[in-house]
Motif scaffolding. Structure first.
Motif, PDB file in Angstrom:
ATOM      1  N   GLN A 159       7.455  20.366  -3.418  1.00 33.66           N
ATOM      2  CA  GLN A 159       7.926  19.007  -3.651  1.00 33.66           C
ATOM      3  C   GLN A 159       6.979  17.999  -3.025  1.00 33.66           C
ATOM      4  O   GLN A 159       6.298  18.288  -2.049  1.00 33.66           O
ATOM      5  CB  GLN A 159       9.322  18.816  -3.072  1.00 33.66           C
ATOM      6  N   GLY A 160       6.930  16.851  -3.631  1.00 33.96           N
ATOM      7  CA  GLY A 160       6.227  15.720  -3.054  1.00 33.96           C
ATOM      8  C   GLY A 160       7.245  14.638  -2.731  1.00 33.96           C
ATOM      9  O   GLY A 160       8.194  14.431  -3.484  1.00 33.96           O
ATOM     10  N   VAL A 161       7.053  13.970  -1.616  1.00 29.06           N
ATOM     11  CA  VAL A 161       7.947  12.885  -1.215  1.00 29.06           C
ATOM     12  C   VAL A 161       7.192  11.572  -1.380  1.00 29.06           C
ATOM     13  O   VAL A 161       6.076  11.426  -0.874  1.00 29.06           O
ATOM     14  CB  VAL A 161       8.413  13.063   0.241  1.00 29.06           C
ATOM     15  N   PHE A 162       7.799  10.630  -2.082  1.00 26.42           N
ATOM     16  CA  PHE A 162       7.111   9.381  -2.416  1.00 26.42           C
ATOM     17  C   PHE A 162       7.973   8.197  -2.004  1.00 26.42           C
ATOM     18  O   PHE A 162       9.134   8.091  -2.418  1.00 26.42           O
ATOM     19  CB  PHE A 162       6.803   9.328  -3.914  1.00 26.42           C
ATOM     20  N   ALA A 163       7.409   7.319  -1.196  1.00 22.35           N
ATOM     21  CA  ALA A 163       8.193   6.244  -0.587  1.00 22.35           C
ATOM     22  C   ALA A 163       7.677   4.856  -0.950  1.00 22.35           C
ATOM     23  O   ALA A 163       7.989   3.882  -0.261  1.00 22.35           O
ATOM     24  CB  ALA A 163       8.202   6.418   0.931  1.00 22.35           C
ATOM     25  N   ARG A 164       6.888   4.747  -2.021  1.00 25.54           N
ATOM     26  CA  ARG A 164       6.300   3.432  -2.327  1.00 25.54           C
ATOM     27  C   ARG A 164       7.374   2.378  -2.597  1.00 25.54           C
ATOM     28  O   ARG A 164       7.292   1.239  -2.093  1.00 25.54           O
ATOM     29  CB  ARG A 164       5.365   3.548  -3.527  1.00 25.54           C
ATOM     30  N   ASP A 165       8.393   2.692  -3.385  1.00 25.08           N
ATOM     31  CA  ASP A 165       9.435   1.709  -3.676  1.00 25.08           C
ATOM     32  C   ASP A 165      10.151   1.269  -2.406  1.00 25.08           C
ATOM     33  O   ASP A 165      10.458   0.082  -2.229  1.00 25.08           O
ATOM     34  CB  ASP A 165      10.448   2.296  -4.664  1.00 25.08           C
ATOM     35  N   ALA A 166      10.424   2.232  -1.525  1.00 28.54           N
ATOM     36  CA  ALA A 166      11.102   1.888  -0.274  1.00 28.54           C
ATOM     37  C   ALA A 166      10.242   0.961   0.575  1.00 28.54           C
ATOM     38  O   ALA A 166      10.743  -0.008   1.172  1.00 28.54           O
ATOM     39  CB  ALA A 166      11.444   3.155   0.503  1.00 28.54           C
ATOM     40  N   LEU A 167       8.932   1.227   0.629  1.00 27.13           N
ATOM     41  CA  LEU A 167       8.043   0.368   1.408  1.00 27.13           C
ATOM     42  C   LEU A 167       7.959  -1.022   0.801  1.00 27.13           C
ATOM     43  O   LEU A 167       7.919  -2.031   1.528  1.00 27.13           O
ATOM     44  CB  LEU A 167       6.652   0.999   1.497  1.00 27.13           C
ATOM     45  N   ASP A 168       7.927  -1.093  -0.536  1.00 25.80           N
ATOM     46  CA  ASP A 168       7.902  -2.405  -1.191  1.00 25.80           C
ATOM     47  C   ASP A 168       9.143  -3.216  -0.838  1.00 25.80           C
ATOM     48  O   ASP A 168       9.073  -4.423  -0.588  1.00 25.80           O
ATOM     49  CB  ASP A 168       7.807  -2.229  -2.711  1.00 25.80           C
ATOM     50  N   ARG A 169      10.293  -2.569  -0.824  1.00 26.29           N
ATOM     51  CA  ARG A 169      11.531  -3.272  -0.484  1.00 26.29           C
ATOM     52  C   ARG A 169      11.526  -3.758   0.961  1.00 26.29           C
ATOM     53  O   ARG A 169      12.096  -4.799   1.283  1.00 26.29           O
ATOM     54  CB  ARG A 169      12.728  -2.359  -0.726  1.00 26.29           C
ATOM     55  N   LEU A 170      10.894  -2.977   1.829  1.00 25.49           N
ATOM     56  CA  LEU A 170      10.819  -3.363   3.232  1.00 25.49           C
ATOM     57  C   LEU A 170       9.750  -4.413   3.495  1.00 25.49           C
ATOM     58  O   LEU A 170       9.731  -5.036   4.561  1.00 25.49           O
ATOM     59  CB  LEU A 170      10.526  -2.123   4.099  1.00 25.49           C
ATOM     60  N   GLY A 171       8.849  -4.578   2.529  1.00 26.34           N
ATOM     61  CA  GLY A 171       7.751  -5.511   2.735  1.00 26.34           C
ATOM     62  C   GLY A 171       6.556  -4.892   3.429  1.00 26.34           C
ATOM     63  O   GLY A 171       5.707  -5.601   3.975  1.00 26.34           O
ATOM     64  N   VAL A 172       6.461  -3.560   3.418  1.00 26.03           N
ATOM     65  CA  VAL A 172       5.324  -2.845   4.013  1.00 26.03           C
ATOM     66  C   VAL A 172       4.324  -2.531   2.911  1.00 26.03           C
ATOM     67  O   VAL A 172       4.675  -1.938   1.885  1.00 26.03           O
ATOM     68  CB  VAL A 172       5.783  -1.547   4.703  1.00 26.03           C
ATOM     69  N   GLU A 173       3.076  -2.937   3.138  1.00 24.58           N
ATOM     70  CA  GLU A 173       2.033  -2.733   2.128  1.00 24.58           C
ATOM     71  C   GLU A 173       1.103  -1.588   2.552  1.00 24.58           C
ATOM     72  O   GLU A 173       0.388  -1.713   3.547  1.00 24.58           O
ATOM     73  CB  GLU A 173       1.214  -4.008   1.933  1.00 24.58           C
ATOM     74  N   ASP A 187      -0.644   9.711  -1.116  1.00 23.74           N
ATOM     75  CA  ASP A 187       0.276   9.463  -2.230  1.00 23.74           C
ATOM     76  C   ASP A 187       1.711   9.288  -1.755  1.00 23.74           C
ATOM     77  O   ASP A 187       2.530   8.669  -2.438  1.00 23.74           O
ATOM     78  CB  ASP A 187       0.209  10.613  -3.246  1.00 23.74           C
ATOM     79  N   THR A 188       2.032   9.839  -0.590  1.00 28.65           N
ATOM     80  CA  THR A 188       3.376   9.680  -0.041  1.00 28.65           C
ATOM     81  C   THR A 188       3.762   8.209   0.069  1.00 28.65           C
ATOM     82  O   THR A 188       4.909   7.835  -0.180  1.00 28.65           O
ATOM     83  CB  THR A 188       3.460  10.345   1.344  1.00 28.65           C
ATOM     84  N   VAL A 189       2.806   7.361   0.411  1.00 24.73           N
ATOM     85  CA  VAL A 189       3.093   5.939   0.571  1.00 24.73           C
ATOM     86  C   VAL A 189       2.485   5.078  -0.523  1.00 24.73           C
ATOM     87  O   VAL A 189       2.860   3.917  -0.677  1.00 24.73           O
ATOM     88  CB  VAL A 189       2.620   5.440   1.952  1.00 24.73           C
ATOM     89  N   LEU A 190       1.553   5.644  -1.302  1.00 30.21           N
ATOM     90  CA  LEU A 190       0.893   4.864  -2.347  1.00 30.21           C
ATOM     91  C   LEU A 190       1.584   4.950  -3.697  1.00 30.21           C
ATOM     92  O   LEU A 190       1.460   4.041  -4.521  1.00 30.21           O
ATOM     93  CB  LEU A 190      -0.566   5.331  -2.521  1.00 30.21           C
ATOM     94  N   ARG A 191       2.301   6.042  -3.957  1.00 30.19           N
ATOM     95  CA  ARG A 191       2.856   6.280  -5.279  1.00 30.19           C
ATOM     96  C   ARG A 191       4.364   6.510  -5.213  1.00 30.19           C
ATOM     97  O   ARG A 191       4.918   6.772  -4.139  1.00 30.19           O
ATOM     98  CB  ARG A 191       2.182   7.510  -5.917  1.00 30.19           C
ATOM     99  N   LEU A 421      -0.906   0.791   7.146  1.00 28.24           N
ATOM    100  CA  LEU A 421       0.299   0.180   6.606  1.00 28.24           C
ATOM    101  C   LEU A 421       0.387  -1.253   7.148  1.00 28.24           C
ATOM    102  O   LEU A 421       0.400  -1.450   8.366  1.00 28.24           O
ATOM    103  CB  LEU A 421       1.537   0.969   7.016  1.00 28.24           C
ATOM    104  N   VAL A 422       0.432  -2.215   6.249  1.00 25.33           N
ATOM    105  CA  VAL A 422       0.484  -3.627   6.650  1.00 25.33           C
ATOM    106  C   VAL A 422       1.950  -4.056   6.734  1.00 25.33           C
ATOM    107  O   VAL A 422       2.682  -3.984   5.735  1.00 25.33           O
ATOM    108  CB  VAL A 422      -0.279  -4.515   5.648  1.00 25.33           C
ATOM    109  N   VAL A 423       2.382  -4.507   7.914  1.00 27.27           N
ATOM    110  CA  VAL A 423       3.811  -4.771   8.156  1.00 27.27           C
ATOM    111  C   VAL A 423       4.129  -6.256   8.304  1.00 27.27           C
ATOM    112  O   VAL A 423       5.250  -6.606   8.672  1.00 27.27           O
ATOM    113  CB  VAL A 423       4.277  -3.999   9.418  1.00 27.27           C
ATOM    114  N   ARG A 424       3.190  -7.124   7.993  1.00 31.92           N
ATOM    115  CA  ARG A 424       3.422  -8.550   8.211  1.00 31.92           C
ATOM    116  C   ARG A 424       4.660  -9.047   7.469  1.00 31.92           C
ATOM    117  O   ARG A 424       5.532  -9.705   8.050  1.00 31.92           O
ATOM    118  CB  ARG A 424       2.188  -9.354   7.780  1.00 31.92           C
TER     119      ARG A 424
END
Length: 601
Positions: A159-173, A187-191, A421-424
């Motif tokens: 399995q692959g774990v992908f968190a891009r949508d969650a990071l977008d919602r949090l405002g983390v780039e 890819d875990t954070v990019l896709r 990861l940009v957290v501004r």
């Protein structure tokens, strides 16, 4: 199986006193007779790769056997007449695929010496996957399964774990770059889904690992491979179905297993855990004298094989780790151990034991350098790969004289990535504003408060290209390949040990025993008489003393574990805490690293 029931000189004696689990001698009519020992192995708590170097961690893990220790003791027990067999409890274990292969090979060697082997399980995967447990069980002469249990020989899933949508919602780039298309840890954070390249490589991993299990089960159970594949397709099976299809020998409970073994032996056997058993003191002293006398007469030759572990994420500094952050392989500890082995007159060869998904590029390169310096002395270095030796784990191994991997080893991943990861925006959402004041054009390049500038991305890409070129060129030199031949095998792609051998990335298939045998052969040593010593090595007293210099044996021992406090230690800023959290996702611990936990079993 007939070995269990073979006739022993003591079979006709009659027991007057004795019971299971005692270490006292059994009393027989006619006087004292030496006990007959049935070795036990309970894998319910899993296996350690090696005993922890940190005393506190070692105390915590005191009841969990170490793989290397079990393999060594089984080798010693093959030659002892008082040891009459091995019984193992396997079901529900936390053994990984490569440990099953390595321990299974040791069990087969033990049985080949005329010692019967039996395993039992309540279930091979009651509500989960029993493939790895059964793969290990298949190496035993006889398999028992509880009547209410079942056999979930279902293959492997990934399995692959992908968190891009969650990071977008949090405002983390997430801002990461990689070399090249198969280097998919970011890819875990990019896709938000698996790339075609990741899907291709991951599918090949699960196919290869399933093929290895099918091959072993077919060989050991005298079944056609297509029959075993049909079982995989039909599983899970009940205990009676598993027996009817030739996967299980007996259906019964634990007490019935032990009663049957004692009945076959004709005497009540004394049980002893494998990791609690050792050869008689007299045998140990005789072996030491064989080495000590030539040394005192000045006629000795190097007779030690040093084992240097590279276990965990590779980082600068000392080895250590915690339950939260996992085990770390510090370059300071590893390099000091390699230097100590190079300076030791009694060391004839070195085995580099690598169980690592990678990590820091500079730390990996420092270890690679010390391996080269050790080889320059004329002493062979053999790399032994465990469950994973990929990315930075492959980097440290690729310069060895010979690389030994298990069929299921995850290796390769010759590639690199880096980013942040940009957290501004995330901080602004909760009312936290931060401003950065810097002197120097790139002073804030790695700040999590702002994205990379175009100029910084150019610099990042240039560095990634340099690292990738260095990695591939050193890999090509280590493997004796032209760069044009090696580069298509790189590109960040992971391989099983079997696939890596077919492509020349490793030399042979086998576990630690095979690596030790190869090291002994290259050093012209008798493995049975060689001293196998773990480096770095320091006496308990020297551990309490402050080191006198950087090459002192106690200068680079593992740092003590702090448990959950490790997560927050040093996390004085949001960037530091975020970095430690990202490390657990596999994207924050260096440029040469695999994503975590892609294979489930």
């Amino acid at each position: 199986m007939t070995a269990v029931g073979r006739r022993h000189p003591w079979r006709s004696t009659q027991v007057v006193r004795g019971h299971y689990g005692t270490s006292a001698p059994l009393i027989y009519r006619g006087g004292m007779a030496p006990p007959k020992i049935l070795l036990e192995l309970d894998l319910a708590a899993g296996l350690l790769e090696a005993p922890p170097a940190d005393p506190l961690a070692a105390w915590r893990a005191r009841s969990t056997p170490a793989l290397a220790d079990i393999v060594r003791r089984l080798r010693d027990a093959r030659e002892r007449d008082e040891v009459v067999g091995l019984v193992a409890h396997i079901g529900g274990s936390e053994v990984d695929p490569s440990q099953a292969e390595e321990l299974g090979a040791a069990v087969e060697a033990f049985a080949a010496a005329g010692k019967p082997t039996v395993c039992w399980a309540e279930a091979f995967g009651e509500t989960g996957n029993g493939t790895v447990d059964y793969h290990l069980a298949a190496h035993f002469d006889e398999i028992w399964l509880q009547p209410s249990g079942g056999l979930a020989l279902v293959g492997f899933a990934a399995q692959g774990v992908f968190a891009r949508d969650a990071l977008d919602r949090l405002g983390v780039e997430p801002q990461f770059r990689m070399r090249k298309e198969y280097k998919n840890a970011p890819d875990t954070v990019l896709r938000q889904s698996m790339s075609d390249a990741q899907r291709e490589a991951t599918q090949r991993l699960t196919d290869g690992m399933t093929d290895a299990v099918v091959t072993t089960v077919a060989r050991r159970r005298s079944l056609d491979a297509d029959v075993v594949r049909a079982v995989v397709a039909d599983a899970p099976l009940t205990a009676e179905e598993a027996k009817a299809r030739g996967l299980v020998d007996r259906v019964g409970y634990r007490d019935e297993v032990y009663e049957e073994l004692n009945r076959r032996a004709g005497v009540e056997l004394e049980q002893r855990y494998v990791h609690r058993w050792s050869p008689p003191r007299r045998a140990v002293m005789e072996r030491r004298l064989r080495h000590e006398l030539p040394r005192r007469l000045g006629r000795s030759r190097p007779n030690t094989i040093a084992v240097v572990p590279v276990v965990g994420g590779i980082m600068l500094g000392r080895s250590g780790g915690s339950p939260v952050m996992g085990r770390t392989a510090g370059s300071e500890t590893i390099c000091a151990a390699l230097r100590a082995a190079r300076e030791a007159d009694d060391v004839g060869a070195v085995v580099l034991r690598v169980v690592s998904p990678g990590g820091s590029y500079t730390a990996s390169d420092a270890v690679h350098r010390e391996v080269q310096r050790l080889r320059e002395t004329g002493r062979p270095v053999v790399a032994s790969m465990g469950s994973v030796a990929a990315s930075g784990g492959y980097f440290v191994a690729m310069g060895a004289d010979e690389i030994v991997a298990l069929p299921s080893t995850v290796t390769g991943s010759i590639g690199v990535f880096a980013g942040k990861l940009v957290v501004r925006s995330a901080l602004e959402k909760v009312g936290v504003a931060r401003e950065v004041v810097s002197t120097g054009e790139q002073a804030a390049m790695w700040s999590a408060n702002q994205p990379f500038t175009d100029d910084e991305l150019v610099r990042l890409d240039r560095w990634l290209d340099e690292v990738y070129a260095d990695f591939t060129q050193k890999a090509a030199a280590g493997r004796g390949m032209a760069i044009e031949e090696l580069e298509p095998l790189a590109r960040g792609r992971v391989w099983t040990g079997t696939d890596a051998k077919e492509r020349g990335l490793v030399d042979r298939l086998g576990g630690m025993e095979a690596a030790l045998a190869e090291a002994a052969r290259r050093a012209r040593l008798d493995l049975d008489d060689a001293d196998i010593v773990r480096y770095p090595h320091a006496s308990p007293l020297s551990r309490l003393r402050a080191p006198a210099h950087s090459d002192a044996p106690n200068a680079a021992l593992a740092a003590p574990s702090l448990g959950a406090l490790d997560l927050l230690t040093g996390a004085a800023s949001p960037e530091a805490l975020l970095g430690r959290l990202a490390a657990t996702a596999g994207v924050g611990v260096g440029a040469l690293r695999l994503p975590p936990g892609i294979i489930s079993h």
